[in-house]
Scaffold this motif. Sequence first.
Motif, mmCIF file in Angstrom:
data_model
loop_
_atom_site.group_PDB
_atom_site.id
_atom_site.type_symbol
_atom_site.label_atom_id
_atom_site.label_comp_id
_atom_site.label_asym_id
_atom_site.label_seq_id
_atom_site.Cartn_x
_atom_site.Cartn_y
_atom_site.Cartn_z
ATOM 1 N N ASN A 1 0.813 -1.222 0.000
ATOM 2 C CA ASN A 1 0.000 0.000 0.000
ATOM 3 C C ASN A 1 0.844 1.269 0.000
ATOM 4 O O ASN A 1 0.303 2.365 0.202
ATOM 5 C CB ASN A 1 -0.915 0.005 1.232
ATOM 6 C CG ASN A 1 -1.909 -1.146 1.214
ATOM 7 O OD1 ASN A 1 -2.407 -1.534 0.153
ATOM 8 N ND2 ASN A 1 -2.179 -1.715 2.393
ATOM 9 N N ASP A 2 2.179 1.088 -0.197
ATOM 10 C CA ASP A 2 3.097 2.238 -0.190
ATOM 11 C C ASP A 2 2.976 3.071 1.090
ATOM 12 O O ASP A 2 3.125 4.295 1.072
ATOM 13 C CB ASP A 2 2.854 3.134 -1.419
ATOM 14 C CG ASP A 2 3.193 2.419 -2.709
ATOM 15 O OD1 ASP A 2 4.136 1.587 -2.664
ATOM 16 O OD2 ASP A 2 2.530 2.673 -3.727
ATOM 17 N N ASP A 3 2.711 2.388 2.213
ATOM 18 C CA ASP A 3 2.559 3.071 3.506
ATOM 19 C C ASP A 3 3.907 3.035 4.247
ATOM 20 O O ASP A 3 4.128 2.209 5.137
ATOM 21 C CB ASP A 3 1.464 2.400 4.325
ATOM 22 C CG ASP A 3 1.097 3.207 5.565
ATOM 23 O OD1 ASP A 3 1.776 4.213 5.844
ATOM 24 O OD2 ASP A 3 0.151 2.803 6.277
ATOM 25 N N VAL A 4 4.822 3.950 3.863
ATOM 26 C CA VAL A 4 6.150 3.980 4.470
ATOM 27 C C VAL A 4 6.074 4.339 5.946
ATOM 28 O O VAL A 4 6.780 3.764 6.785
ATOM 29 C CB VAL A 4 7.064 4.969 3.720
ATOM 30 C CG1 VAL A 4 8.439 5.046 4.388
ATOM 31 C CG2 VAL A 4 7.202 4.567 2.265
ATOM 32 N N SER A 5 5.230 5.309 6.277
ATOM 33 C CA SER A 5 5.109 5.721 7.684
ATOM 34 C C SER A 5 4.587 4.585 8.539
ATOM 35 O O SER A 5 5.006 4.407 9.697
ATOM 36 C CB SER A 5 4.185 6.939 7.802
ATOM 37 O OG SER A 5 2.880 6.614 7.355
ATOM 38 N N GLY A 6 3.678 3.770 7.987
ATOM 39 C CA GLY A 6 3.166 2.616 8.723
ATOM 40 C C GLY A 6 4.262 1.596 8.978
ATOM 41 O O GLY A 6 4.332 0.997 10.052
ATOM 42 N N ILE A 7 5.122 1.369 7.948
ATOM 43 C CA ILE A 7 6.235 0.424 8.109
ATOM 44 C C ILE A 7 7.179 0.899 9.214
ATOM 45 O O ILE A 7 7.578 0.127 10.089
ATOM 46 C CB ILE A 7 7.006 0.270 6.784
ATOM 47 C CG1 ILE A 7 6.123 -0.420 5.740
ATOM 48 C CG2 ILE A 7 8.290 -0.529 7.003
ATOM 49 C CD1 ILE A 7 6.748 -0.489 4.369
ATOM 50 N N LEU A 8 7.537 2.205 9.165
ATOM 51 C CA LEU A 8 8.469 2.755 10.154
ATOM 52 C C LEU A 8 7.892 2.672 11.560
ATOM 53 O O LEU A 8 8.599 2.333 12.524
ATOM 54 C CB LEU A 8 8.811 4.202 9.802
ATOM 55 C CG LEU A 8 9.611 4.401 8.505
ATOM 56 C CD1 LEU A 8 9.790 5.880 8.211
ATOM 57 C CD2 LEU A 8 10.971 3.707 8.605
ATOM 58 N N SER A 9 6.602 2.978 11.680
ATOM 59 C CA SER A 9 5.954 2.929 12.989
ATOM 60 C C SER A 9 5.933 1.501 13.524
ATOM 61 O O SER A 9 6.202 1.250 14.704
ATOM 62 C CB SER A 9 4.526 3.467 12.886
ATOM 63 O OG SER A 9 3.849 3.329 14.122
ATOM 64 N N TYR A 10 5.647 0.543 12.639
ATOM 65 C CA TYR A 10 5.582 -0.863 13.050
ATOM 66 C C TYR A 10 6.960 -1.372 13.461
ATOM 67 O O TYR A 10 7.108 -2.084 14.468
ATOM 68 C CB TYR A 10 5.028 -1.702 11.900
ATOM 69 C CG TYR A 10 4.662 -3.113 12.306
ATOM 70 C CD1 TYR A 10 3.443 -3.395 12.906
ATOM 71 C CD2 TYR A 10 5.558 -4.167 12.091
ATOM 72 C CE1 TYR A 10 3.108 -4.679 13.280
ATOM 73 C CE2 TYR A 10 5.241 -5.459 12.467
ATOM 74 C CZ TYR A 10 4.008 -5.710 13.062
ATOM 75 O OH TYR A 10 3.691 -6.989 13.447
ATOM 76 N N VAL A 11 7.985 -0.996 12.699
ATOM 77 C CA VAL A 11 9.354 -1.422 13.022
ATOM 78 C C VAL A 11 9.810 -0.832 14.353
ATOM 79 O O VAL A 11 10.455 -1.507 15.160
ATOM 80 C CB VAL A 11 10.325 -1.018 11.895
ATOM 81 C CG1 VAL A 11 11.779 -1.216 12.329
ATOM 82 C CG2 VAL A 11 10.048 -1.838 10.644
#
Length: 320
Positions: A161-171
């Motif tokens: 979904n091209d959700d970079v902020s979601g990836i960073l938050s999850y990591v």
Amino acid sequence: MKLMVEQFFPKLSAPVGYYVVNVLRTAALLLILILYKKYAAPVIRSLADIGKGRWWKLVLISLMFYLLQATFSILERLGVLPELPLFIMFVTVSFLMCAVYGVVFSNISYMEKDAEAALIRQNAEYLSAQLSTLQGAEETHRRFRHDMRHHLNMIAEYAKNDDVSGILSYVREYSVEGSEAEVKRYSVNSTVNMILSAYAGKAGESGIQFSVRCTVPEKLAVRDIDLIALLGNLLENALHGCQKCGKETSYIETQIRLQHDRLVIVCDNTCPQDLEIADGLPVRRSIGISSIAAVCQKYRGNLDYRVENGVCSVCVVLSV
């Protein structure tokens, strides 16, 4: 001593015999004092607060033999008994005294072993606490490995979904959870680390802030049993002080460093307001404080307690 000189050197004149008796008595007392200072005194000081009920019996034994020796001296002065029977009685009582003192020192040796056994049991408790911590960490890591596939699937969905902020938050969230599960190592010295880890866990269970700065090497010229007696009792007293202080926020701060040929330990903790200090030591001293003082004396060190603004600061310096 006079009876022995008269029996073995009957031809000595009275003035010469008098001086010989005094020289031999002085030499014997000096020898006993040297042997006591070198071998007996450190052991007795280290056991001063252990088995208090046994010491008065040892004192009574010493007093009894002192009175017997004084009685022989009085009888010899008064001439109540002939010299030979008096000498035989004196020798017999002396042999009995040696036998009884053999039992006394055997008892002291037993008390010393009993004290070391208590420290070994304390060491086993520290090992058990550290093992429990490691087992908990291993269980957490096993769960992380099991859940890794789910975490990767979640990251893949964010990426689709091209959700970079979601990836960073999850990591970030995953990193925080992983760091909390990590077992903290306080020192490269295994004994010091074991003790610190055990009390970090106890402090955490009581809601007490626990911080450590430790820069000692892997090997120290201090026996493990002495480290346990010293550092274990320091932290145990600090923990009790925080629990009894009655404050919402309490803490234990410990600094351990090797400075030239000195091992320096400074422990600060929140303490009750009624803690009294006299001559650098608490007025009400526990067995733990006596154990700390005994270790300091053994390593030609210093022990100093201070209280200021509701904080107890203990400084220990050992020559290593």
